[in-house]
Design a protein around this motif. Structure first.
Motif, PDB file in Angstrom:
ATOM      1  N   TRP A  82       0.837  -1.204   0.000  1.00  0.00           N
ATOM      2  CA  TRP A  82       0.000   0.000   0.000  1.00  0.00           C
ATOM      3  C   TRP A  82       0.868   1.248   0.000  1.00  0.00           C
ATOM      4  CZ3 TRP A  82      -0.619   3.983   3.647  1.00  0.00           C
ATOM      5  CH2 TRP A  82      -1.708   4.836   3.421  1.00  0.00           C
ATOM      6  N   THR A 377      -9.836   2.562   0.408  1.00  0.00           N
ATOM      7  CA  THR A 377     -10.238   1.315  -0.244  1.00  0.00           C
ATOM      8  C   THR A 377      -9.024   0.466  -0.583  1.00  0.00           C
ATOM      9  OG1 THR A 377     -12.189   2.383  -1.202  1.00  0.00           O
ATOM     10  CG2 THR A 377     -11.450   0.331  -2.227  1.00  0.00           C
ATOM     11  N   SER A 380      -7.568  -1.449   2.420  1.00  0.00           N
ATOM     12  CA  SER A 380      -8.272  -2.693   2.756  1.00  0.00           C
ATOM     13  C   SER A 380      -7.906  -3.803   1.792  1.00  0.00           C
ATOM     14  CB  SER A 380      -9.783  -2.454   2.740  1.00  0.00           C
ATOM     15  OG  SER A 380     -10.157  -1.529   3.730  1.00  0.00           O
ATOM     16  N   GLU A 381      -7.752  -3.469   0.535  1.00  0.00           N
ATOM     17  CA  GLU A 381      -7.409  -4.479  -0.472  1.00  0.00           C
ATOM     18  C   GLU A 381      -5.987  -4.991  -0.287  1.00  0.00           C
ATOM     19  OE1 GLU A 381     -10.297  -2.726  -4.041  1.00  0.00           O
ATOM     20  OE2 GLU A 381      -8.141  -2.319  -4.056  1.00  0.00           O
ATOM     21  N   HIS A 382      -5.080  -4.132   0.076  1.00  0.00           N
ATOM     22  CA  HIS A 382      -3.685  -4.523   0.249  1.00  0.00           C
ATOM     23  C   HIS A 382      -3.436  -5.262   1.559  1.00  0.00           C
ATOM     24  CE1 HIS A 382      -1.472  -2.661  -3.117  1.00  0.00           C
ATOM     25  NE2 HIS A 382      -2.351  -1.673  -3.059  1.00  0.00           N
ATOM     26  N   LEU A 394     -17.273  -1.109   1.041  1.00  0.00           N
ATOM     27  CA  LEU A 394     -16.550  -2.303   0.603  1.00  0.00           C
ATOM     28  C   LEU A 394     -17.492  -3.465   0.323  1.00  0.00           C
ATOM     29  CD1 LEU A 394     -13.704  -2.100   3.261  1.00  0.00           C
ATOM     30  CD2 LEU A 394     -13.547  -1.407   0.863  1.00  0.00           C
ATOM     31  N   ASN A 397     -17.040  -4.956  -3.088  1.00  0.00           N
ATOM     32  CA  ASN A 397     -15.649  -5.068  -3.504  1.00  0.00           C
ATOM     33  C   ASN A 397     -15.269  -6.541  -3.597  1.00  0.00           C
ATOM     34  OD1 ASN A 397     -12.747  -5.070  -3.570  1.00  0.00           O
ATOM     35  ND2 ASN A 397     -12.780  -2.976  -2.765  1.00  0.00           N
ATOM     36  N   ASN A 399     -12.512  -7.880  -3.750  1.00  0.00           N
ATOM     37  CA  ASN A 399     -11.313  -8.210  -2.999  1.00  0.00           C
ATOM     38  C   ASN A 399     -11.564  -8.312  -1.495  1.00  0.00           C
ATOM     39  OD1 ASN A 399      -9.527  -8.207  -5.286  1.00  0.00           O
ATOM     40  ND2 ASN A 399      -9.660  -5.979  -5.279  1.00  0.00           N
ATOM     41  N   VAL A 400     -12.816  -8.112  -1.090  1.00  0.00           N
ATOM     42  CA  VAL A 400     -13.193  -8.250   0.317  1.00  0.00           C
ATOM     43  C   VAL A 400     -13.994  -9.534   0.466  1.00  0.00           C
ATOM     44  CG1 VAL A 400     -14.474  -7.234   2.228  1.00  0.00           C
ATOM     45  CG2 VAL A 400     -13.214  -5.766   0.647  1.00  0.00           C
TER      46      VAL A 400
END
Length: 465
Positions: A82, A377, A380-382, A394, A397, A399-400
């Motif tokens: 990130w 955002t 959270s993804e990283h 999210l 999303n 990726n969540v």
């Protein structure tokens, strides 16, 4: 009990719950495996670069951000991907800026001489062993951001401070940092093992003791372990929420500020008696004193122990070491009395600017740049954790993980979870001696009465008495 937690991103659901409440009314890592290079620069090179840029204009005549910007960030369970993305984008946004990164799992120790010699980096992310926000404030190392931050706007045009999930720590009313990461400590267990063996997932201290008794008898192990080399893991991961449950925000404030007589209070002594009960029953592994945090986590994953207090970085940090079939389970540490809800105390990771920053205007621009929906955002993804910014959706999303919804049933129930707050973290000058005494208590080398006396002595020393 239905499976609630299988990864570190559970905290996102906690935050979604908190954000919902706010909308209706209007959040110790030590050495880790591996390291991150500092863009090929060692400390000597960085000092030379700093010297060579002395006198450079931080802000040009037309107000453009320029010059060198030094950023220090700890690399632990959240990784560094990130940071790499944000820093790259900031350099694209401000092409006249050259960023020097100081990063890695041991960066706090590596940069200590820079801070001591009043030659610090401009921006610092305060996290990991060897760092203490409160200590840095007390030592005059951080820039007072109060006037500046009150004028900073969020993307929606409202004050940025109104868009934070948890407001910044205040020291006599002043703000010296912005909480970047919203995390919380709790207790982890192996969901697969518990389902297979029929162990009860604790809901309070009594059931916690009962489950540890069953594990000890069936598995022949000491069910609880933590890192003895870093006592703050237990202090923050078990005792802090226990104090919140016992005495609320007021008690937490008195604990972190070292109020006179706080460790002698009835609710505090009762909490320490619970720790003594765990030790006397043999539930605390007697070799934990030699564990660093990664060793305690590895032994937990290998089944040598069944409970461990850690923050939400655990699954991400240990991702390469998780055995087949192991599924992470998480509960707020169950130190509260029967009939009381779980207690959660947000554990925030702040971003700050050095008092003696060479390029304070660029540092302010970077801090403002970070606190956006885009990078919240991306965080959270990283990392599988949450940035301290409201309004980040999210739910759709990809990726969540979808299993976060399962956790929402528990987090959304105020009968099960109560959230408490402390005004700021405990100073290292206070946390260190209390942590040392705590280890002695957990090893059975000190009684509760002796611990109380040692803790009161530490608070007296902290107050300068």
């Amino acid at each position: 009990m239905k499976k609630l937690f299988t990864g570190p991103v559970l905290l996102l659901v906690t935050v979604l719950f908190i954000v919902g409440l706010l909308a209706a009314c209007s959040s110790d890592n030590d050495e880790v495996n591996g390291s991150t290079e500092n863009n090929g620069n060692n400390e000597e090179d960085n000092n030379q670069n700093n010297d060579s840029n002395d006198g450079d204009a931080a802000v040009s005549g037309d107000g453009d951000i320029s010059g060198e910007l030094e950023i220090q960030y700890f690399v632990g369970g959240y990784g560094d991907s990130w940071w790499k993305e944000v820093i790259s984008d900031f350099e694209d946004q401000y092409p006249d800026i050259t960023i020097t990164e100081h990063a890695g799992p041991n960066i706090n120790d590596e940069m200590r001489s820079r801070w001591v010699s009043d030659d610090p980096p401009d921006v610092v992310y305060i996290d990991g062993a060897g760092s203490s926000e409160t200590q840095m404030v007390e030592d005059g190392q951080l820039l007072d951001l109060t006037d500046w931050i009150n004028d900073v706007k969020a993307e929606n045009g409202s004050p940025l401070l109104d868009n934070l999930i948890v407001e910044p720590a205040r020291y006599d009313g002043d703000i010296y940092s912005l909480p970047l990461v919203f995390d919380t400590w709790g207790t982890w267990y192996n969901e697969t093992q518990f389902e297979a063996e029929g162990y009860e997932v604790p809901t309070d201290f009594d059931s916690y003791m009962s489950t540890m008794e069953a594990i000890q008898e069936n598995e022949g192990i000491a069910p609880f372990a933590t890192t003895g080399q870093h006592p703050y893991y237990f202090l923050r991961g078990a005792l802090t929420p226990a104090f919140g449950a016992a005495g609320g925000d007021e008690l937490l404030a008195d604990i972190v500020t070292g109020a006179e007589g706080v460790w002698e209070r009835e609710e505090v002594v009762a909490t320490m008696e619970k720790v003594a009960q765990m030790q006397e029953a043999g539930y605390i592994y007697d070799g934990f004193g030699a564990y660093n945090h990664t060793q305690s986590q590895m032994n937990f994953l290998l089944g040598d122990h069944s409970f461990i207090p850690v923050g939400f970085w655990l699954p991400n940090e240990m991702a390469n070491d998780v055995p087949d079939g192991f599924e992470f389970g998480f509960i707020p540490t169950p130190m509260q009395d029967a009939g009381e809800p779980f207690a959660i105390v947000p554990d925030l990771r702040p971003l700050a600017i050095a008092e003696n920053a060479s390029n304070p205007e660029a540092a302010k621009a970077f801090v403002e740049f970070v606190f956006t929906q885009e990078y919240a955002t991306a965080f959270s993804e990283h990392t599988g954790a949450i940035m301290n910014l409201m309004g980040v959706d999210l739910s759709d999303n990809e990726n969540v993980p979808s299993y976060l919804i399962e956790a929402n049933a528990m987090i959304n129930d105020p009968d099960q979870v109560q959230i408490y707050h402390r005004p700021h973290p405990m100073s290292a000058d206070l946390e260190t001696p209390i942590g040392d005494a705590l280890i002695s208590l957990m090893l059975g080398n000190m009684t509760v009465e002796e611990f109380t006396e040692a803790a009161e002595d530490a608070t007296a020393d902290y107050r300068g008495e």
